[in-house]
Scaffold this active site. Structure first.
Site, PDB file in Angstrom:
ATOM      1  N   CYS A 123       0.848  -1.185   0.000  1.00 19.12           N
ATOM      2  CA  CYS A 123       0.000   0.000   0.000  1.00 19.12           C
ATOM      3  C   CYS A 123       0.888   1.242   0.000  1.00 19.12           C
ATOM      4  O   CYS A 123       2.035   1.207   0.433  1.00 19.12           O
ATOM      5  CB  CYS A 123      -0.866   0.029   1.245  1.00 19.12           C
ATOM      6  SG  CYS A 123      -1.885  -1.440   1.430  1.00 19.12           S
ATOM      7  N   ARG A 127       4.478   0.540  -6.618  1.00 15.35           N
ATOM      8  CA  ARG A 127       4.459  -0.378  -5.475  1.00 15.35           C
ATOM      9  C   ARG A 127       3.441  -1.493  -5.680  1.00 15.35           C
ATOM     10  O   ARG A 127       3.440  -2.471  -4.941  1.00 15.35           O
ATOM     11  CB  ARG A 127       4.101   0.392  -4.193  1.00 15.35           C
ATOM     12  CG  ARG A 127       5.144   1.399  -3.777  1.00 15.35           C
ATOM     13  CD  ARG A 127       4.606   2.352  -2.733  1.00 15.35           C
ATOM     14  NE  ARG A 127       4.375   1.745  -1.448  1.00 15.35           N
ATOM     15  CZ  ARG A 127       5.182   1.857  -0.400  1.00 15.35           C
ATOM     16  NH1 ARG A 127       6.268   2.569  -0.495  1.00 15.35           N
ATOM     17  NH2 ARG A 127       4.896   1.280   0.746  1.00 15.35           N
ATOM     18  N   TRP A 133      -3.165  -2.416  -1.453  1.00 19.36           N
ATOM     19  CA  TRP A 133      -2.867  -3.789  -1.886  1.00 19.36           C
ATOM     20  C   TRP A 133      -3.596  -4.672  -0.881  1.00 19.36           C
ATOM     21  O   TRP A 133      -3.280  -4.683   0.303  1.00 19.36           O
ATOM     22  CB  TRP A 133      -1.361  -4.009  -1.852  1.00 19.36           C
ATOM     23  CG  TRP A 133      -0.952  -5.437  -1.991  1.00 19.36           C
ATOM     24  CD1 TRP A 133      -0.679  -6.312  -0.976  1.00 19.36           C
ATOM     25  CD2 TRP A 133      -0.781  -6.170  -3.198  1.00 19.36           C
ATOM     26  NE1 TRP A 133      -0.336  -7.531  -1.494  1.00 19.36           N
ATOM     27  CE2 TRP A 133      -0.392  -7.489  -2.844  1.00 19.36           C
ATOM     28  CE3 TRP A 133      -0.909  -5.850  -4.555  1.00 19.36           C
ATOM     29  CZ2 TRP A 133      -0.139  -8.472  -3.789  1.00 19.36           C
ATOM     30  CZ3 TRP A 133      -0.649  -6.840  -5.489  1.00 19.36           C
ATOM     31  CH2 TRP A 133      -0.270  -8.122  -5.108  1.00 19.36           C
ATOM     32  N   ASN A 182      -1.408   1.692   6.128  1.00 19.45           N
ATOM     33  CA  ASN A 182      -0.606   0.575   5.612  1.00 19.45           C
ATOM     34  C   ASN A 182      -0.288  -0.326   6.788  1.00 19.45           C
ATOM     35  O   ASN A 182       0.005   0.171   7.878  1.00 19.45           O
ATOM     36  CB  ASN A 182       0.732   1.066   5.039  1.00 19.45           C
ATOM     37  CG  ASN A 182       0.566   1.880   3.794  1.00 19.45           C
ATOM     38  OD1 ASN A 182      -0.527   2.015   3.267  1.00 19.45           O
ATOM     39  ND2 ASN A 182       1.670   2.447   3.318  1.00 19.45           N
ATOM     40  N   GLY A 183      -0.279  -1.634   6.578  1.00 17.96           N
ATOM     41  CA  GLY A 183       0.061  -2.562   7.654  1.00 17.96           C
ATOM     42  C   GLY A 183      -1.122  -3.432   8.006  1.00 17.96           C
ATOM     43  O   GLY A 183      -2.088  -3.546   7.238  1.00 17.96           O
ATOM     44  N   GLU A 198      16.514 -23.565  -6.155  1.00 18.58           N
ATOM     45  CA  GLU A 198      16.075 -22.176  -6.310  1.00 18.58           C
ATOM     46  C   GLU A 198      17.271 -21.265  -6.605  1.00 18.58           C
ATOM     47  O   GLU A 198      17.182 -20.353  -7.430  1.00 18.58           O
ATOM     48  CB  GLU A 198      15.320 -21.727  -5.049  1.00 18.58           C
ATOM     49  CG  GLU A 198      14.889 -20.277  -5.009  1.00 18.58           C
ATOM     50  CD  GLU A 198      13.971 -19.868  -6.156  1.00 18.58           C
ATOM     51  OE1 GLU A 198      13.493 -20.735  -6.905  1.00 18.58           O
ATOM     52  OE2 GLU A 198      13.757 -18.654  -6.318  1.00 18.58           O
ATOM     53  N   LYS A 212      17.288 -19.038  -9.992  1.00 18.01           N
ATOM     54  CA  LYS A 212      17.410 -17.576  -9.976  1.00 18.01           C
ATOM     55  C   LYS A 212      18.616 -17.156 -10.800  1.00 18.01           C
ATOM     56  O   LYS A 212      18.583 -16.184 -11.541  1.00 18.01           O
ATOM     57  CB  LYS A 212      17.557 -17.132  -8.513  1.00 18.01           C
ATOM     58  CG  LYS A 212      16.956 -15.835  -8.165  1.00 18.01           C
ATOM     59  CD  LYS A 212      15.501 -15.889  -7.787  1.00 18.01           C
ATOM     60  CE  LYS A 212      14.635 -16.626  -8.747  1.00 18.01           C
ATOM     61  NZ  LYS A 212      13.262 -16.815  -8.301  1.00 18.01           N
ATOM     62  N   GLU A 220      18.063 -17.700 -14.601  1.00 17.70           N
ATOM     63  CA  GLU A 220      16.964 -16.856 -15.066  1.00 17.70           C
ATOM     64  C   GLU A 220      17.418 -15.421 -15.354  1.00 17.70           C
ATOM     65  O   GLU A 220      17.003 -14.826 -16.347  1.00 17.70           O
ATOM     66  CB  GLU A 220      15.887 -16.880 -13.964  1.00 17.70           C
ATOM     67  CG  GLU A 220      14.694 -16.008 -14.178  1.00 17.70           C
ATOM     68  CD  GLU A 220      13.712 -16.096 -13.005  1.00 17.70           C
ATOM     69  OE1 GLU A 220      14.087 -16.565 -11.902  1.00 17.70           O
ATOM     70  OE2 GLU A 220      12.571 -15.673 -13.182  1.00 17.70           O
ATOM     71  N   HIS A 231      26.371 -39.088  -9.559  1.00 21.69           N
ATOM     72  CA  HIS A 231      25.690 -40.037 -10.449  1.00 21.69           C
ATOM     73  C   HIS A 231      25.622 -39.524 -11.883  1.00 21.69           C
ATOM     74  O   HIS A 231      24.765 -39.949 -12.653  1.00 21.69           O
ATOM     75  CB  HIS A 231      24.288 -40.348  -9.910  1.00 21.69           C
ATOM     76  CG  HIS A 231      24.329 -41.063  -8.593  1.00 21.69           C
ATOM     77  ND1 HIS A 231      24.794 -42.356  -8.448  1.00 21.69           N
ATOM     78  CD2 HIS A 231      24.026 -40.647  -7.341  1.00 21.69           C
ATOM     79  CE1 HIS A 231      24.741 -42.719  -7.174  1.00 21.69           C
ATOM     80  NE2 HIS A 231      24.278 -41.683  -6.483  1.00 21.69           N
ATOM     81  N   LYS A 235       6.027 -12.380 -15.647  1.00 22.80           N
ATOM     82  CA  LYS A 235       5.779 -12.464 -14.202  1.00 22.80           C
ATOM     83  C   LYS A 235       4.703 -13.496 -13.896  1.00 22.80           C
ATOM     84  O   LYS A 235       4.784 -14.226 -12.919  1.00 22.80           O
ATOM     85  CB  LYS A 235       5.364 -11.090 -13.670  1.00 22.80           C
ATOM     86  CG  LYS A 235       5.179 -11.031 -12.164  1.00 22.80           C
ATOM     87  CD  LYS A 235       6.498 -11.203 -11.443  1.00 22.80           C
ATOM     88  CE  LYS A 235       6.365 -11.273  -9.941  1.00 22.80           C
ATOM     89  NZ  LYS A 235       7.559 -11.877  -9.321  1.00 22.80           N
TER      90      LYS A 235
HETATM   91  O1  M6R Z   1       2.832 -17.120  -9.682  1.00 21.61           O
HETATM   92  P1  M6R Z   1       3.435 -18.465  -9.474  1.00 21.61           P
HETATM   93  O2  M6R Z   1       4.099 -18.622  -8.164  1.00 21.61           O
HETATM   94  O3  M6R Z   1       2.449 -19.585  -9.701  1.00 21.61           O
HETATM   95  O4  M6R Z   1       4.534 -18.601 -10.597  1.00 21.61           O
HETATM   96  C1  M6R Z   1       5.161 -19.826 -10.875  1.00 21.61           C
HETATM   97  C2  M6R Z   1       6.444 -19.610 -11.662  1.00 21.61           C
HETATM   98  O5  M6R Z   1       6.155 -19.125 -12.942  1.00 21.61           O
HETATM   99  C3  M6R Z   1       7.370 -18.621 -10.947  1.00 21.61           C
HETATM  100  O6  M6R Z   1       7.620 -19.057  -9.640  1.00 21.61           O
HETATM  101  C4  M6R Z   1       8.712 -18.463 -11.681  1.00 21.61           C
HETATM  102  O7  M6R Z   1       9.409 -19.662 -11.654  1.00 21.61           O
HETATM  103  C5  M6R Z   1       9.500 -17.346 -11.013  1.00 21.61           C
HETATM  104  N1  M6R Z   1       9.064 -16.073 -11.494  1.00 21.61           N
HETATM  105  C6  M6R Z   1      10.974 -17.492 -11.217  1.00 21.61           C
HETATM  106  O8  M6R Z   1      11.645 -16.472 -10.530  1.00 21.61           O
END
Ligand code: M6R
Length: 602
Positions: free
Chosen positions: A2, A28, A76, A102-103, A475, A479, A482, A498, A597
């Site tokens: 927010c 935001r 939000w 906010n909060g 992860e 990251k 990506e 393996h 996204k």
């Molecule tokens: O909105 P979601 O959590 O369902 O999205 C799933 C994936 O597309 C998402 O986690 C994607 O792997 C990340 N943006 C990677 O950083």
């Protein structure tokens, strides 16, 4: 997150200043917006959706707000869906008190019940609405406006940045507790913002409020007191930000901003959900959930890694659990029994693969739960139950703070189910309470940037971990690839030998996540020695509990903590590794190529 804007001293320009401030806060993320202007009277206008909707309503002349004192808000959703009624400002029954916030007000339900029993009618589902009613009641008891606002604040518990205006009153009252609020000091006007960009085009001179402080903005300027009314001397600082930076609060990228927002996001996710005295978790949203016999997670990408963490947590608590890639679940066999709960882990709540899997689970007769960040998202609406992770909006395509919030929510979820079977959550509750501060420490002290400089230009990057460090390794690699576009892979530490060990050379740094000093940590150290023997540089992400540092060329440290919270800290170091590497390589960090996204196609 927010956003708040407030202004006193701009006369006829007040509405424009407030609306422009809201525009600059749009970055935001928000799902509704509103304004309140005072003197004469008090005009409020608010709308769900884009700021454009609010501007259109104002242009259409529907109670066009006028006045020389104003506050505005972008919301939000956390309590109740994004509707006109739930948008801020919220007003009391007389329409003479308007509040933006906010909060999260943790004791709002008790206050709401108390006010309702006195005959107060509520117009929204929000926690915030109790505040104008409390102020109104205090005014009715004969308190002056400032005392009435202070009186209301004394009654609320939780986190807040709050601004209040009253009809015919040429002042804005503001206060903060665990949620940022800053004053802007102009020549003839004073501004208020949840963030400097809200008023940056008018002044660069700012006063940051601290927790527990109360500010009054009036035509003569501003003053700050503590909660008891004792004056506090505040210094005015001048910020030196370029317009380009402002949407990112001074950070070069949204991703870095969101990495740094994690302590706040976790506080929000934990707010009202830990009973420290009883050593229990109290997740109201799970009250109606029957105790499942077994749990199946469906998720994609980063959320799938969170689901793997959930599996590990549940199995450690003796609860059978499996994680499925959502894109494989809907079209494959997944035996569902009467007591199966299928949990969709999805920060956006809109991922097509995950929605399909949840619909399939429903068709197979399973109860469903959405673990999501977005209030009223499709997953939230379609599932039988919902657990919000409360990260605040995430703009960078790379999921960062939502992943941390998912891990925390999954720890709460696991503890809630385990407690039903008599488990003791005392140690976990203490660790979760300390987690935001531990995470802040990691972010403040990280040497990830220097480590990145050391290994820039390598052939490949490997990430290994065991147990709950395994999803962190996956992860970390996701990251990294990506946003750097460099080759990276994550592995269960024991799997490397393996096959992939064939690729390991002095050109392939291996990031080994080793926290604690149990059998798993010791076995991972064995795997570290295997890569070390092939000349691979080793970067240990460790809390120092084991002796992995002896075999490492570089160390990324995290504080020693509980096994359920350690992955959040280790992951933050790997987020920074990915970020700094991508930055060195000049990549498009917030919008990596080929990615979106929210992935709404299967
Ligand atoms: O909105 P979601 O959590 O369902 O999205 C799933 C994936 O597309 C998402 O986690 C994607 O792997 C990340 N943006 C990677 O950083």
């Amino acid at each position: 997150m927010c956003g708040i804007i407030g202004v006193v001293g701009r006369g006829d320009e007040t509405l424009d200043v407030v609306l422009d401030g809201l525009s600059t806060l749009e970055y935001r993320g928000y799902d509704s917006a509103g304004v309140a202007l005072s003197t004469p009277g008090l005009d409020v206008q608010k709308r769900a959706g884009e700021l454009e909707n609010l501007r259109d309503a104002i242009d259409a002349g529907e109670t066009a707000p006028a006045g020389s004192v104003g506050i505005g808000h972008t919301r939000w959703s956390t309590h109740g869906p994004p509707t006109d009624a739930n948008a801020h400002p919220h007003v009391d029954e007389s329409g003479g008190v308007a509040v933006v916030h906010n909060g999260i007000i943790e004791n709002y339900q008790a206050l709401r019940d108390e006010l309702a029993s006195e005959g107060v009618t509520f117009d929204s589902d929000t926690d915030t609405e109790v505040v104008p009613h409390l102020v109104s009641r205090a005014l009715g008891d004969g308190l002056d406006p400032e005392a009435a606002v202070r009186n209301a604040l004394d009654r609320i518990e939780g986190s807040y940045a709050i601004a209040v205006v009253l009809a015919d009153e040429e002042r804005v009252f503001a206060a903060r507790n665990d949620s940022p609020l800053v004053l802007g000091v102009g020549e003839d006007a004073t501004y208020l913002g949840s963030d400097v960009p809200a008023f940056l085009e008018h002044t660069r001179d700012v006063v940051y409020l601290d927790d527990g402080e109360f500010a009054v903005l009036d035509p003569d300027g501003w003053r700050v007191t503590d909660a008891d009314g004792t004056p506090v001397e505040k210094s005015v600082t001048t910020v030196d930000w370029s317009a380009e930076q402002t949407g990112k609060s001074g950070y070069d990228h949204f991703m870095l901003k969101e990495i740094n927002e994690q302590p706040t996001a976790l506080r929000q996710g934990l707010s009202g959900r830990l009973d420290e005295l009883a050593g229990r978790v109290t997740v109201d949203q799970l009250d109606g959930l029957s105790t499942p016999g077994r749990i199946q997670f469906v998720a994609c990408g980063t959320s799938y890694h969170a689901a793997l963490f959930g599996v590990e947590a549940l199995r450690s608590a003796g609860i059978p659990a499996q994680a499925f890639l959502a894109s494989e679940y809907a079209t494959g066999p997944a035996p569902v029994t009467d007591d199966t709960l299928v949990v969709g882990v999805t920060q956006s709540g809109e991922t097509a693969d995950t929605l399909s899997a949840l619909r399939e689970a429903d068709a197979r007769g399973a109860e469903t739960l959405a673990l999501t960040n977005v209030v009223d998202s499709t997953a939230a609406r379609e599932c039988d139950h919902v657990l919000y992770i409360r990260s605040g909006p995430e703009i960078g395509v790379a999921a960062t703070k939502t992943f941390s919030s998912q891990l925390v929510a999954l720890s709460l979820f696991t503890a809630e189910l385990a407690e039903r079977d008599g488990a003791d959550s005392r140690e976990l509750v203490a660790a979760l309470r300390d987690l935001p501060n531990h995470l802040q420490h990691v972010l403040d002290e990280s040497n990830a940037e220097a480590v990145v400089d050391e290994y820039l230009g390598s052939e490949s990057y490997f990430f290994i971990g065991r147990g709950s460090a395994y999803p962190v390794a996956l992860e970390g690699a996701l990251k990294f690839k990506e946003i750097t576009y460099e080759h990276a892979e994550g592995f269960a530490a024991g799997e490397l030998k393996h096959g992939t060990l064939a690729l390991v050379t002095d050109e392939t740094p291996v990031f080994a996540v080793v926290t604690g000093d149990d059998e798993r940590a010791r076995k991972t150290i064995g795997n570290v020695k295997e890569v070390e023997a092939r000349d691979a540089p080793v970067v240990a992400v460790t809390d120092g509990a084991s002796d992995v540092e002896r075999y490492a060329d570089a160390v990324l440290s995290v504080p020693e903590t509980h096994p359920r919270t350690a992955p959040v800290l280790a992951n933050a170091q790997l987020q920074l590794v990915a970020y700094h590497m991508a930055n060195r390589l000049g990549r498009s960090i917030d919008r990596p190529r080929n990615l979106a996204k929210s992935v709404t196609v299967e």
